[in-house]
Design a protein around this motif. Structure first.
Motif, mmCIF file in Angstrom:
data_model
loop_
_atom_site.group_PDB
_atom_site.id
_atom_site.type_symbol
_atom_site.label_atom_id
_atom_site.label_comp_id
_atom_site.label_asym_id
_atom_site.label_seq_id
_atom_site.Cartn_x
_atom_site.Cartn_y
_atom_site.Cartn_z
ATOM 1 N N ALA A 154 -10.264 10.118 -4.803
ATOM 2 C CA ALA A 154 -10.209 8.947 -5.694
ATOM 3 C C ALA A 154 -11.337 7.990 -5.296
ATOM 4 N N PRO A 155 -12.530 8.165 -5.867
ATOM 5 C CA PRO A 155 -13.713 7.412 -5.430
ATOM 6 C C PRO A 155 -13.566 5.894 -5.493
ATOM 7 N N ASP A 156 -12.796 5.383 -6.429
ATOM 8 C CA ASP A 156 -12.672 3.928 -6.571
ATOM 9 C C ASP A 156 -11.503 3.349 -5.789
ATOM 10 N N LEU A 157 -10.837 4.163 -5.020
ATOM 11 C CA LEU A 157 -9.644 3.732 -4.299
ATOM 12 C C LEU A 157 -10.010 2.843 -3.109
ATOM 13 N N GLU A 158 -9.225 1.795 -2.908
ATOM 14 C CA GLU A 158 -9.368 0.963 -1.716
ATOM 15 C C GLU A 158 -8.674 1.669 -0.555
ATOM 16 N N VAL A 159 -9.440 2.009 0.486
ATOM 17 C CA VAL A 159 -8.909 2.772 1.614
ATOM 18 C C VAL A 159 -9.090 1.984 2.902
ATOM 19 N N ARG A 160 -8.035 1.862 3.650
ATOM 20 C CA ARG A 160 -8.085 1.210 4.961
ATOM 21 C C ARG A 160 -7.562 2.188 5.994
ATOM 22 N N THR A 161 -8.139 2.162 7.196
ATOM 23 C CA THR A 161 -7.685 3.057 8.262
ATOM 24 C C THR A 161 -7.314 2.237 9.487
ATOM 25 N N THR A 162 -6.362 2.761 10.252
ATOM 26 C CA THR A 162 -5.957 2.066 11.465
ATOM 27 C C THR A 162 -5.365 3.057 12.455
ATOM 28 N N SER A 163 -5.524 2.758 13.730
ATOM 29 C CA SER A 163 -4.905 3.527 14.800
ATOM 30 C C SER A 163 -3.914 2.611 15.506
ATOM 31 N N ARG A 164 -2.668 3.088 15.629
ATOM 32 C CA ARG A 164 -1.632 2.281 16.264
ATOM 33 C C ARG A 164 -1.032 3.046 17.437
ATOM 34 N N PRO A 169 0.810 -1.227 0.000
ATOM 35 C CA PRO A 169 0.000 0.000 0.000
ATOM 36 C C PRO A 169 0.836 1.267 0.000
ATOM 37 N N VAL A 170 0.190 2.372 -0.324
ATOM 38 C CA VAL A 170 0.700 3.697 -0.014
ATOM 39 C C VAL A 170 0.181 4.027 1.382
ATOM 40 N N VAL A 171 1.058 4.398 2.283
ATOM 41 C CA VAL A 171 0.695 4.713 3.673
ATOM 42 C C VAL A 171 0.752 6.219 3.872
ATOM 43 N N VAL A 172 -0.251 6.770 4.544
ATOM 44 C CA VAL A 172 -0.226 8.189 4.875
ATOM 45 C C VAL A 172 -0.483 8.344 6.369
ATOM 46 N N GLY A 173 0.343 9.131 7.023
ATOM 47 C CA GLY A 173 0.181 9.376 8.445
ATOM 48 C C GLY A 173 -0.663 10.615 8.687
ATOM 49 N N ILE A 174 -1.557 10.549 9.655
ATOM 50 C CA ILE A 174 -2.413 11.698 9.979
ATOM 51 C C ILE A 174 -2.321 12.025 11.459
ATOM 52 N N ASP A 175 -2.685 13.276 11.797
ATOM 53 C CA ASP A 175 -2.726 13.697 13.191
ATOM 54 C C ASP A 175 -3.864 14.671 13.468
ATOM 55 N N GLY A 176 -4.778 14.823 12.509
ATOM 56 C CA GLY A 176 -5.900 15.723 12.712
ATOM 57 C C GLY A 176 -5.661 17.129 12.202
ATOM 58 N N SER A 177 -4.473 17.416 11.697
ATOM 59 C CA SER A 177 -4.165 18.759 11.207
ATOM 60 C C SER A 177 -4.601 18.918 9.756
ATOM 61 N N SER A 178 -4.701 20.178 9.317
ATOM 62 C CA SER A 178 -5.043 20.439 7.921
ATOM 63 C C SER A 178 -3.928 19.979 6.997
ATOM 64 N N SER A 179 -2.685 20.059 7.474
ATOM 65 C CA SER A 179 -1.554 19.589 6.672
ATOM 66 C C SER A 179 -1.645 18.081 6.443
ATOM 67 N N VAL A 186 -4.399 4.541 5.798
ATOM 68 C CA VAL A 186 -4.350 5.765 6.602
ATOM 69 C C VAL A 186 -4.044 5.376 8.046
ATOM 70 N N VAL A 187 -2.971 5.940 8.595
ATOM 71 C CA VAL A 187 -2.486 5.529 9.913
ATOM 72 C C VAL A 187 -2.469 6.715 10.870
ATOM 73 N N PHE A 188 -3.090 6.522 12.020
ATOM 74 C CA PHE A 188 -3.000 7.489 13.112
ATOM 75 C C PHE A 188 -2.120 6.889 14.198
ATOM 76 N N ALA A 189 -1.054 7.594 14.563
ATOM 77 C CA ALA A 189 -0.178 7.143 15.644
ATOM 78 C C ALA A 189 -0.741 7.671 16.956
ATOM 79 N N ASP A 190 -1.291 6.778 17.776
ATOM 80 C CA ASP A 190 -1.996 7.164 18.993
ATOM 81 C C ASP A 190 -1.009 7.336 20.146
ATOM 82 N N VAL A 191 -0.387 8.507 20.189
ATOM 83 C CA VAL A 191 0.559 8.792 21.255
ATOM 84 C C VAL A 191 -0.164 8.939 22.589
#
Length: 295
Positions: A85-95, A8-18, A39-44
């Motif tokens: 990307a409407p047809d994109l397979e998207v998975r989310t996870t919190s680690r 996959p392509v992995v993208v990290g998020i933190d709730g910011s606009s960036s 989509v990965v959220f690092a749950d600090v």
């Protein structure tokens, strides 16, 4: 383009606009590659304990509230990805964990990790200078740093690649040609050189005509380096640029009119050095467009 072994392509998020800008860019990139998006959220917050009693976790109500917040951020990121990307397979996870270690571990099973350039703050943020640089230095796959909203980037603008002849140049050029081919845009190959020594020695070197000889040799090097790749990617138009001066300055100037800059993590020395901490790091900090750091 099909993704390597379905990674996959992995993208990290933190709730910011960036981070949401990074999600939009990553979704478009995953769609181009035919890869799923993770989509990965690092749950600090899960690591936080009461300071007076470090072995006792915070109250359950706090933990639940933060888990709900993380879920909200992940849902928002997923909506943005599907909108892009409407047809994109998207998975989310919190680690559980801090952003850099979590995303470095994610990079072991990814073909690309994408982060934004600013975060919510030091304890959560995907901040340039920490997460992006740590990923670029220690990740196991290429890292893209998204420095502006994708809507502000001209989709017809060229891809720029730094060429310095280091050991990993083949991987850098492969990534750059693939990026230009997928986007169907011009590829600008930039090779920078500059003198070593005092200003007086350089003036003497130049006055004796040796600078022209060096420039001719550097132009020959760049032409030979690009020749095989141009044969392989015949649909990609290439413009070769040889400049006298620091590599970072040359690449930043071309980045002003680019949609992506591709660099490696290390260089061969001071006069070419695409070294994380010098040229690559300066691009991660200052480039006006997304930067792809290839390992």
């Amino acid at each position: 383009m099909s993704s390597p072994a379905g990674k996959p392509v992995v993208v990290g998020i933190d709730g910011s606009s960036s981070a949401l800008d990074a999600v939009r860019w990553a979704a478009a990139e995953a769609a181009r590659r035919g890869a799923p998006l993770r989509v990965v959220f690092a749950d600090v917050f899960a690591l936080v304990y009461l300071p007076e009693l470090p072995t006792i976790p915070l109250p359950e109500s706090y933990s639940e509230a933060m888990a709900r917040q993380a879920s909200t951020w992940l849902e928002q990121a997923e909506r943005e990805a599907r909108s892009t990307a409407p047809d994109l397979e998207v998975r989310t996870t919190s680690r559980t964990g801090s952003a850099a270690p979590v995303l470095i571990e994610e990079s072991r099973r990814a073909q690309l990790v994408v982060v934004g350039s600013r975060g919510l703050g030091g304890y959560t943020g995907l901040i340039v200078g920490s997460v992006a640089v740590d990923l670029s230095a220690h990740g196991h796959c290429p890292v893209a740093v998204v420095r502006r909203p994708p809507a502000e980037v001209d989709s017809a603008a060229p891809v720029v690649v730094g060429v310095d002849g280091r050991d990993d140049q083949e991987r850098v050029l492969a990534a750059a040609f693939e990026a230009a081919a997928m986007r169907r845009v011009l590829l600008i190959a930039v090779h920078a050189w500059h003198e070593v020594g005092s200003r007086r020695a350089w003036r003497s070197f130049r006055d004796h005509g040796q600078a022209d000889e060096v420039r001719t040799e550097e132009e020959r090097f760049l032409a030979e380096t690009m020749a095989g790749w141009s044969e392989k990617y015949q649909d990609v138009a290439v413009r070769r640029v040889v400049v006298h001066g620091p590599a970072a300055r040359a690449l930043l100037e071309h980045a002003e009119r680019a949609q992506l800059v591709v660099v490696g993590t290390r260089g061969r020395g001071g006069f070419t050095g695409l070294l994380l901490g010098s040229t690559s790091q300066q691009l991660v900090y200052h480039a006006p467009c997304p930067v792809l750091v290839v390992r």
